[in-house]
Design an enzyme around this catalytic site. Structure first.
Site, PDB file in Angstrom:
ATOM      1  N   THR B  49       0.867  -1.183   0.000  1.00 55.32           N
ATOM      2  CA  THR B  49       0.000   0.000   0.000  1.00 55.32           C
ATOM      3  C   THR B  49       0.898   1.225   0.000  1.00 55.32           C
ATOM      4  OG1 THR B  49      -1.859   1.118   1.031  1.00 55.32           O
ATOM      5  CG2 THR B  49      -0.340  -0.030   2.529  1.00 55.32           C
ATOM      6  N   GLU B  50       0.539   2.215  -0.819  1.00 51.20           N
ATOM      7  CA  GLU B  50       1.507   3.258  -1.160  1.00 51.20           C
ATOM      8  C   GLU B  50       1.840   4.193   0.001  1.00 51.20           C
ATOM      9  OE1 GLU B  50      -1.321   2.471  -2.710  1.00 51.20           O
ATOM     10  OE2 GLU B  50      -2.248   4.198  -3.690  1.00 51.20           O
ATOM     11  N   ASN B  51       1.079   4.139   1.089  1.00 52.34           N
ATOM     12  CA  ASN B  51       1.452   4.960   2.242  1.00 52.34           C
ATOM     13  C   ASN B  51       2.561   4.319   3.077  1.00 52.34           C
ATOM     14  OD1 ASN B  51      -0.786   3.166   2.780  1.00 52.34           O
ATOM     15  ND2 ASN B  51      -0.823   3.977   4.856  1.00 52.34           N
TER      16      ASN B  51
END
Lengths: 240, 226, 226, 240
Positions: B49-51
């Site tokens: 997940t890009e966070n």
């Protein structure tokens, strides 16, 4: 998913003639010396891999590691910032004889180019080397009135790195200043192979303590109690 | 009209079948997140997940949330063994640098040359792009999952996108409620279609020419309780 | 010739006096490393080494070396409390990004517009640059410490460098064996000189015009046992 | 050297009208909510700081944090990737009324621009946004036959970040996914001010576990048991 390999021989089996190979370490610190020597063993036994381009901050020291690769004639070109060491004979002799190519890159630019290669950034601008012979032929652009040099990403077919702890997903930590180029090279190669001092169970590295997430690593091989290149050079050891 | 569209869950099921053991996958916020529910047994898939999390798992039970542990959709998640945290540039290095095997995204429109429009439908309101423009670049495969047509029956697979673009020539495969279609240099290439729809009917619902290159499989998906 | 040059230790002592409490400093390999020995009492200075350590201390006792813990000169070091490790791009972000208060470098030549030549003297042999071309950019102050003249008596402070450049317009201050000189948009500005050398003598040993802008202090340095 | 401050009031005292302020966090995770509210307190008491440009992935949620700053009229411009949230009213209302500017940046480009600002890289090339309206007016260059968009660095006067552990030299760790933009923003601002859940003695963070080295941090203030923005929004809390 299990990325662990059982032998150094397996770890270096897929490197081909002509490959671009990033090798971690700064001098001897963080140098995957056992993997390099396994690669030399393979070359001695089979004649491959040869004509390699090796990317490392330095160009070998004494008669072991990258210096031994050069002595054996495996290396066609070095990409590095500082091809000198306490005993630089291996590279120096070949270089002065015109038998090995050198691409000299400022150290910070070398690091950033490798990171760019791993990050999908094909080029970036840096103040480093502007106005020097190392900027010759490169695109120059001004930003906010200051001139900068455009540098391209650097990628490799294979990266050989040295971690401290590793797990079967390829998560890695590094020991002290042995970190240096290793995490960057993990990102920039098609295949990253790491030797680690210890393979721990999943969760043996805290998620917050992972320095290189496993997505950047393809294979992990355990080399307990790895040698220190610096000590080997000081002992006058040779990998013949 | 004798054919019946797949449900969103069924499309997600179909996407999940194509994800190989050992893959690193980013599932876009919303509808694509459903894919994780249908991961076939025996395959280990690592979700990004890009966070800044790799290796997250299911949502926690209500009341068990830790709001420092969220995904890009800001939903609470849990960790699987071997997970890791990292900052945003390392996270997008994974995306842009070609380290993900697959990104799965939703779409307003996909064009026959692989352009994707999925971030806004016009110039009104507050624009918000998030990571979409990054996710379409770098992953080895960029898949779209979408209804085959809009609510008012218009094609979502088009000759040329009319909505603002998210990326150019980036989509490699589209999983729709009626078909599985690869996007190649030749345009849309039909790989699978629902057995109950004819080629002509499917073409009528598709904005670009549907090419056939080899066998067209049956898009057979089990019934799924919603 | 009645004047006497400062020793390298004395130049290092003088450099150390200008480093403020709380500063982050990179000392170049070799001669500049001596500066740390003369850090005035009561000041906390954090030393950076470009291979990825912040907050290192003295060399370990012989036999106590850990070769995973080295500086950019590949010498063994020890850590001070509050030290940290990081990889090479983070390390050069500290350099290039303007986070260091001071970088101290050696020199073959410094020109009156601040160009530095310190990495090679000609086109023969094996070139090696290391971090020098990065260190000259970004630090808030880039200081050079050097003998005022070469072994055969030629100026090292010159109108224009004849050796290959390390960086353009980068040096802000030069500490020599005879003087302390700022490099400004007006050229060399003399700040301090040894009391035993006259202005004319000093100018004769300097390749560019020595400007005076305000008082010129005495470069008084204690005797140091070598 | 002691970078610790004793109050949130001190922590936000030096922010001026018109400043560019990076605020860490992704949604509520890693958001320095107590520092933001201290900044609002100062604005309520003194009328400053106002006309701020705020750089954050989002544009506030509910009636607290950045949303409350916007409601109070402290923010002239947002630079963000996703100005939406479960309750985006504060930003939406002002934006649609033309009372606040928006620079919309793809999330990965936003992160990379901030890192570039902290790394002395004035510009870089990315594939992201090529061919879209967000690339309009930007320099395009082809590398290896593929087009890329040039993006500039992003810097700030001040960064407000949230760490987990901190020490008096400014070394920081982060808790889980609260890391997100925080370490990057530490690098890119003239002054970085961090709230941490706990200030530990020097050495209380292992040198290998430091995520943000203290060189990137100017001030540290302890906020034990910090609130979670997400819970506050779900509770319907307002910072009035």
């Amino acid at each position: 998913m299990d990325k662990t390999l059982s032998s150094l021989e397996d770890a270096v089996a897929s490197i081909s003639d002509g490959d671009v190979v990033m090798i971690g370490g700064f001098g001897g610190s963080g140098a995957p010396i056992e993997m390099i020597h396994a690669l030399i063993d393979r070359f001695e036994a089979t004649g491959s891999p040869k004509d390699l381009t090796v990317i490392n901050n330095n160009a070998g020291n004494g008669k072991i590691g990258i210096a031994a690769m050069i002595d054996k004639g495996m290396v066609a070109k070095m990409v590095c910032s500082f091809p000198r060491s306490s005993d630089p004979r291996a590279f120096t002799d070949r270089y002065l004889a015109g038998e090995i190519d050198l691409e000299l890159v400022p150290q910070g630019t070398l690091a950033e180019r490798i990171r760019a290669g791993g990050s999908g950034i094909p080029a970036f601008f840096t103040p480093s080397s502007y106005g020097t012979e190392l900027a010759e032929g490169k695109q120059i652009q001004e930003f906010d009135g200051k001139p900068y040099v455009m540098e391209r990403w650097l990628k490799a077919d294979v990266a050989l790195v040295k971690g401290h702890l590793g797990d079967k997903f390829g998560n890695l930590t590094y020991r002290m200043a042995a970190r240096n180029f290793n995490p960057l090279m993990c990102m920039a190669a098609d295949r990253t192979i790491s030797q680690v001092s210890q393979i721990v169970p999943l969760g043996g590295i805290e998620p917050e303590a992972v320095v290189t997430p496993g997505i950047f690593v393809d294979s992990v091989v355990e080399v307990p109690n790895p040698r220190q290149e610096e000590e080997m050079v000081r002992n006058g050891e040779a990998y013949a | 009209m004798s054919w019946k569209k797949l449900s969103n869950s069924q499309i997600a099921w179909r996407v999940a079948q194509d994800i190989q053991d050992g893959a690193y996958v980013n599932l876009g916020i919303g509808f694509p997140e459903m894919v994780a529910k249908f991961q076939p047994a025996g395959r280990h898939i690592t979700y990004h997940t890009e966070n800044g999390v790799l290796g997250f798992g299911r949502a926690p039970e209500p009341g068990e949330e830790d709001w420092d542990l969220i995904n890009a959709g800001k939903k609470a998640i849990t960790l699987e063994p071997g997970a890791s945290f990292f900052h945003h540039t390392d996270s997008f290095a994974m995306v842009r640098g070609g380290h993900l095997d697959l990104a799965v995204l939703g779409a307003y429109q996909v064009s026959q040359n692989g352009d994707l429009a999925n971030w806004r439908v016009g110039s009104k309101g507050v624009p918000a792009v998030g990571g979409a423009m990054d996710l379409v670049h770098g992953a080895k495969r960029v898949a779209v999952m979408t209804d085959h047509i809009t609510k008012d029956g218009k094609p979502k697979l088009v000759e040329r996108c009319t909505f603002p673009l998210t990326g150019v020539k980036c989509v490699t495969r589209v999983y729709t409620s009626l078909a599985v279609i690869d996007v190649t240099s030749a345009g849309f290439v039909l790989r699978e279609k629902k057995p109950d729809i004819s080629m002509d009917e499917l073409q009528d619902l598709t904005g670009g020419k549907l090419h056939v290159d080899g066998a067209v499989g049956d898009l057979d998906v089990p019934r799924i309780e919603e």
